[in-house]
Motif scaffolding. Structure first.
Motif, PDB file in Angstrom:
ATOM      1  N   TYR A   1      62.551  52.734 -29.431  1.00 40.64           N
ATOM      2  CA  TYR A   1      62.200  54.050 -29.985  1.00 40.64           C
ATOM      3  C   TYR A   1      62.876  54.241 -31.344  1.00 40.64           C
ATOM      4  CZ  TYR A   1      61.849  59.029 -30.702  1.00 40.64           C
ATOM      5  OH  TYR A   1      61.589  60.241 -31.260  1.00 40.64           O
ATOM      6  N   ASN A   2      64.166  53.943 -31.373  1.00 43.39           N
ATOM      7  CA  ASN A   2      64.888  54.113 -32.634  1.00 43.39           C
ATOM      8  C   ASN A   2      64.316  53.216 -33.729  1.00 43.39           C
ATOM      9  OD1 ASN A   2      66.595  56.029 -31.603  1.00 43.39           O
ATOM     10  ND2 ASN A   2      68.111  54.518 -30.914  1.00 43.39           N
ATOM     11  N   TYR A   3      63.884  52.044 -33.326  1.00 43.83           N
ATOM     12  CA  TYR A   3      63.316  51.091 -34.282  1.00 43.83           C
ATOM     13  C   TYR A   3      61.995  51.619 -34.823  1.00 43.83           C
ATOM     14  CZ  TYR A   3      62.497  46.380 -36.170  1.00 43.83           C
ATOM     15  OH  TYR A   3      62.300  45.304 -36.995  1.00 43.83           O
TER      16      TYR A   3
ATOM     17  N   LEU B   1      67.782  58.572 -24.227  1.00 41.86           N
ATOM     18  CA  LEU B   1      68.140  58.818 -25.628  1.00 41.86           C
ATOM     19  C   LEU B   1      69.418  59.641 -25.713  1.00 41.86           C
ATOM     20  CD1 LEU B   1      64.714  59.727 -27.257  1.00 41.86           C
ATOM     21  CD2 LEU B   1      66.244  57.879 -27.971  1.00 41.86           C
TER      22      LEU B   1
ATOM     23  N   ALA C   1      61.029  54.615 -35.042  1.00 44.93           N
ATOM     24  CA  ALA C   1      61.253  55.794 -35.882  1.00 44.93           C
ATOM     25  C   ALA C   1      61.472  55.373 -37.336  1.00 44.93           C
ATOM     26  CB  ALA C   1      62.442  56.589 -35.356  1.00 44.93           C
ATOM     27  N   ASN C   2      61.977  54.164 -37.574  1.00 46.21           N
ATOM     28  CA  ASN C   2      62.207  53.706 -38.943  1.00 46.21           C
ATOM     29  C   ASN C   2      61.065  52.857 -39.471  1.00 46.21           C
ATOM     30  OD1 ASN C   2      64.736  54.938 -39.039  1.00 46.21           O
ATOM     31  ND2 ASN C   2      65.621  53.206 -37.925  1.00 46.21           N
TER      32      ASN C   2
ATOM     33  N   VAL D   1      65.183  52.669 -25.587  1.00 46.74           N
ATOM     34  CA  VAL D   1      65.836  53.495 -26.604  1.00 46.74           C
ATOM     35  C   VAL D   1      65.916  52.735 -27.926  1.00 46.74           C
ATOM     36  CG1 VAL D   1      68.025  54.534 -27.286  1.00 46.74           C
ATOM     37  CG2 VAL D   1      67.135  54.917 -24.982  1.00 46.74           C
ATOM     38  N   ARG D   2      66.295  51.460 -27.844  1.00 47.37           N
ATOM     39  CA  ARG D   2      66.363  50.673 -29.068  1.00 47.37           C
ATOM     40  C   ARG D   2      64.989  50.564 -29.734  1.00 47.37           C
ATOM     41  NH1 ARG D   2      70.306  47.771 -31.275  1.00 47.37           N
ATOM     42  NH2 ARG D   2      71.590  47.908 -29.417  1.00 47.37           N
TER      43      ARG D   2
ATOM     44  N   THR E   1      72.873  50.841 -25.498  1.00 49.53           N
ATOM     45  CA  THR E   1      71.511  51.207 -25.847  1.00 49.53           C
ATOM     46  C   THR E   1      70.535  50.438 -24.982  1.00 49.53           C
ATOM     47  OG1 THR E   1      72.267  51.474 -28.108  1.00 49.53           O
ATOM     48  CG2 THR E   1      69.896  51.451 -27.757  1.00 49.53           C
TER      49      THR E   1
END
Ligand SMILES: Nc1ncnc2c1ncn2[C@@H]1O[C@H](COP(=O)(O)OP(=O)(O)O)[C@@H](O)[C@H]1O
Ligand SMILES: [Mg+2]
Lengths: 264, 346, 285
Positions: free
Chosen positions: A221-223, A206, A225-226, A218-219, A214
């Motif tokens: 995780y970021n996804y 991260l 999170a939204n 990580v992608r 990315t």
């Protein structure tokens, strides 16, 4: 088994359910035809699998993670094999310190490792670069390779090297034809476990990845999170499938309990 | 000039002396055994010849060439290890071919030589097997074939029989001896088994505490041991402390027979048990039989006498001559006695 | 052994340089960073200050985060012990094929991305998730339990991630156990529960302790699972570090938090390891 009390057997089955449940629901959800998290019992489809190809970035990230895993596992083998030979076969001043240093990435929380590397890479102007990511992953997986190669080297009978030498083999030939074949199982196991570790790594990455670099975890995780939608489930299911194949290879070749002893 | 010469070889680890003043000349085709108790420096000596241990003193000369500082892979010597050290990931044939490959022998010639060597050790049928699939004796033969296929000038063996059981050991000893004679290879073998050394060697080098105690042919060394250690390590012996005078040797105040008097001062008076006989007329010493032990081919008696406990063996021909508790007289000939100065061979 | 004295240094040299460059130097830099003041303009100010540590020590906000972290690690460790130890014992008594399958089920998830596993738990734990729906269908509860964004949820998720280490550790010491000791106890008249309590358990104690240690240290440093299940509000030290670095851009404070976490985790693992070794050396060679 015949003497295992019923209550323990029941417990065992509950434990199996506990271990499998999150993986099973992920796979189930991936087959839904709804636009939200739901089970496929009242409507199944493969729409979320085809959605992977249209979702931006996931495919690129997959290739990046795959390449990163291969490169860092291979690099870690290059660094770890000679070092493990030194540790296992030689007594030298500073041996303990060298071992401790090379194994230290196991002891350092990934989040601390991540910020420390972020700090270093901003200094060097490497932040978010592939080089930085590759170096970070290589160090991170180094201990896994070290551990398995040291284990393989420890059982080595040195008179084999002496025998080859007495027959006229040079140091390099002894390494290539006698010592290396002995280490190959450890190297192969270490490479695989290093690859998987790198491929799955999220926390440290991260901090050292950038929008252009990315990795897949990580992608994801970021996804998450939204939003949480079945797209993640279909991607995850594919990952589970791939891991399952690797796992069976590992288990057949080395035994999971022996190989994972070093994962902590 | 000898084929292989070891001049004053020595090895120290820190302040621990493993080998000291080791000097030996070996002729072409000779079979020499390094014999001695565990830890006396036999392997260290052999490893210095092989080149795996670098001597801290002395020189090694092979066929007129000083090889003291030559790398082990350039010495071209054949080595057989106690564990055999067969390469586990190679077949028997590949193990044997390894040395030839290192010498860049062409493939066809290599194969012919491997077959020849395997035939020599009677293993032609097992060429495709892996070491794991062989018995102990077969492994040893592979190790032997691998070492000799390159026609080394010298063959070095470190306790090659150590991993075999007793019956197989006897068989392999004879086989090794035959093979060595047939190809006429100069051989140095390490062993801690005195019977093995006497069976195989033209000459035995007896070591103790890193030093050579005596060098000689087995029979000569058995009959003329130079000192207490040699006499007791090689077979059984009665050894008494005595005082040498110009007239002979006195043990516990008694004059005992010996030829070639001349040693004066503290001496060891050595006589082997099989040289002693029971007698009723003019015994040299008398005593009581304390124990009688059946050894199969011989009877062993332990007799308590004025000069100490004396051992006597007699061939198992008829009924044994004495029982436990009997009073007996003992005698022996001066020809069978060795007198050596005490403390020389420590 | 090889002769040349320099050889091991040549062999280990590249690895050592790599680790120095990408482990030791970054950690030293971060340690230095934790003593820098925070500046609104540049993030990292000039000079030397203890204020980052001072802020952590004095601020209740951080006290709560640290307490929650320790509580979380302790809870995860206890639950893992409670379910991991019996599971390892059952594993050791299964028939070989069942055991092989069960081992793959227990250990396999270690190879699967934490993100994937945590995603599974978010599906299970949500207000409209599998667990709540099932419980309400049976009628045990009328209102959905709050499992997502809760401490309980974090514990469940982390136990799933980390319990394999506990099983593995206990399993390893169970394998070293000589079955004859159990038979000996039985021959002396001990019942099966006595054998478990007095013979088996003491012998696997080292495995339990080292497993507990691994689980404790790893839960205290876990990031992804607590971040996803716990969300923004149930902060623990690793998620706080993340926020300081990537949300508030207060790197010096984040570095100070990271250092305290690092020292804590290292102290727990190294210290306890040493204790276990000393305590059990006489018994187990
Ligand atoms: N690498 C070494 N370092 C220190 N001491 C050694 C080493 N190798 C052998 N020694 C010592 O040298 C002595 C002779 O050993 P060795 O030649 O192996 O004896 P042998 O083969 O006659 O049993 C022993 O006391 C042994 O402990
Ligand atoms: Mg020896």
């Amino acid at each position: 088994m015949s003497h295992t009390p019923l209550i323990l057997r029941l417990f065992h089955w509950l434990f199996m359910v506990f271990m499998l449940a999150p993986l099973v629901v992920v796979v189930l959800v991936s087959f839904t035809d709804k636009g939200y998290i739901a089970f496929p019992f009242d409507g199944a489809s493969l729409r979320w699998y085809s959605a992977i190809w249209n979702a931006t970035g996931f495919i690129d990230s997959f290739w990046l993670s795959l390449g990163l895993g291969i490169v860092s596992a291979t690099a870690a083998v290059m660094f770890a094999v000679p070092a493990a030979m030194a540790i296992a076969w030689h007594r030298f001043a500073g041996r303990e310190a060298v071992l401790g240093l090379l194994m230290s990435p196991l002891m350092i929380p990934a989040i601390v490792f991540g910020i420390a590397l972020l700090r270093l890479f901003t200094h060097l102007g490497l932040s978010g670069s592939l080089w930085g990511l590759g170096a970070a992953h290589t160090v991170m997986v180094l201990p896994f390779v070290m551990r398995l190669v040291i284990a393989a080297a420890t059982g080595y009978d040195h008179t084999l090297s002496q025998a080859a030498t007495s027959l006229g083999a040079s140091g390099w030939t002894v390494f290539r034809r006698i010592e290396l074949p002995h280490l190959v199982p450890g190297i192969a196991g270490g490479w695989l476990i290093a690859f998987i570790t790198s491929f799955d790594e999220v926390t440290m990455s991260l901090f050292v990845s950038s929008p252009g670099t990315t990795t897949l975890p990580v992608r994801m995780y970021n996804y998450i999170a939204n939003t949480i939608d079945p797209l993640l489930a279909s991607i995850s299911s594919l990952l589970i499938l791939v891991t399952l194949v690797l796992m069976i290879i590992l288990d057949r070749a080395f035994g999971l309990d022996r190989i994972l002893g070093g994962k902590a | 000039m000898a084929f292989l010469e070891l001049h004053d070889l020595g090895k120290t680890y820190g302040d621990h002396v493993a080998v000291e003043n080791f000097t030996l000349s070996i002729d072409k085709g000779e079979f020499v055994c390094l014999l001695g108790p565990s830890g006396c420096g036999k392997s260290t000596t052999l490893q210095m010849v092989a080149g795996f241990v670098s001597p801290t003193a002395g020189r090694i000369v092979l066929d007129g060439q000083d090889i003291t500082n030559v790398q082990p892979n350039r010495r071209g010597l054949g080595v057989v290890f106690q564990s055999y050290a067969l390469f586990p990931h190679m077949t028997v044939a590949d193990n044997v071919a390894f040395g030839l490959q290192m010498r860049k022998v062409p493939k066809a010639e290599c194969q012919a030589k491997v077959e020849e060597a395997l035939a020599l050790v009677q293993l032609s049928a097992l060429a495709r097997r892996y070491p794991k699939e062989l018995s102990g004796g077969q492994r040893q033969r592979v190790a032997l074939a691998r070492a000799i296929v390159v026609k080394p000038p010298v063959l070095l063996l470190d306790e090659p029989m150590g991993a075999l059981d007793a019956l197989l050991r006897d068989e392999m000893q004879i086989e090794l001896r035959e093979l060595q004679k047939r190809i006429g290879i100069t051989t140095i073998m390490v062993t801690h088994d005195q019977a093995e050394a006497m069976t195989l060697a033209n000459r035995v080098v007896l070591m103790s505490n890193g030093r050579v105690q005596q060098i000689g042919a087995p029979f000569e060394m058995y009959e003329q041991p130079q000192g207490r250690f040699v006499s007791t390590f090689l077979g059984r012996a009665n050894v008494f402390s005595g005082i040498g005078t110009s007239d002979g040797v006195t043990v516990s105040g008694r004059n005992l027979p010996s030829v070639a008097p001349g040693l004066e001062g503290a001496v060891d008076y050595i006589v082997r048990p099989e040289k002693l006989t029971f007698t009723n007329q003019d015994p040299l010493v008398g005593g009581t039989v304390k124990a009688r032990v059946f050894l199969g081919h011989r009877w062993l008696y332990q007799v308590d006498t004025a000069i100490g406990m004396v051992e006597l063996t007699e061939a198992n021909l008829d009924l044994p001559s004495a029982c436990e508790g009997d009073h007996v007289g003992l005698t022996w000939s001066a020809d069978h006695v060795r007198v050596t100065a005490q403390g020389k061979a420590k | 052994m090889k002769g040349q004295a320099a050889l091991p240094y040549w062999l280990a040299g590249p690895g050592v340089l790599l680790a120095l460059a990408f482990v030791a130097i970054p950690l030293v830099l971060t340690f230095g960073l934790s003593f820098s003041p925070f500046s609104d303009q540049t993030g990292i100010g000039e000079g030397f200050t203890l204020s980052n540590y001072g802020q952590i020590v004095s601020d209740d906000y951080f006290h709560e985060i640290f307490l929650r972290t320790i509580g979380l690690a302790a809870a995860v460790t206890v639950v893992s012990l409670l379910i991991g130890v019996p599971e390892a014992y059952v594993l050791s008594r299964l028939k070989p094929t069942m055991r092989a399958i069960s081992l793959v089920i227990v250990l396999g998830p270690l190879l699967i991305s934490v993100i994937v596993r945590t995603l599974g738990w978010t599906i299970l734990l949500g207000n409209d998730g599998v667990i709540n729906n099932a419980l309400m269908a049976i009628g045990i509860i009328s209102q959905p339990l709050r499992l997502m964004y809760s401490f309980t949820g974090m514990v469940i998720g982390l136990v799933h991630v980390l319990v394999p280490f506990m099983v593995l550790s206990v399993w390893t010491s169970l394998q070293k156990l000589d079955p004859a000791t159990e038979q000996a106890a039985a021959s002396l008249g001990a019942g099966s529960s006595t054998i478990l309590w007095r013979i088996v358990l003491p012998q696997v104690l080292p495995g339990m302790l080292s497993g507990g240690l691994i689980v404790f240290a790893m839960s205290a440093s876990a990031f992804a699972t607590p971040a996803i299940i716990g969300g923004r509000r149930l902060k623990i030290v690793p998620t706080a570090i993340y926020d300081e670095f990537l949300s508030y851009l207060n790197w010096p404070l984040g570095a100070a938090l990271a250092f305290i976490l690092l020292v804590f985790v290292l102290a727990v693992s190294l210290g306890a390891n040493r204790y276990i070794e000393r305590r059990f050396r006489q018994v187990f060679q």
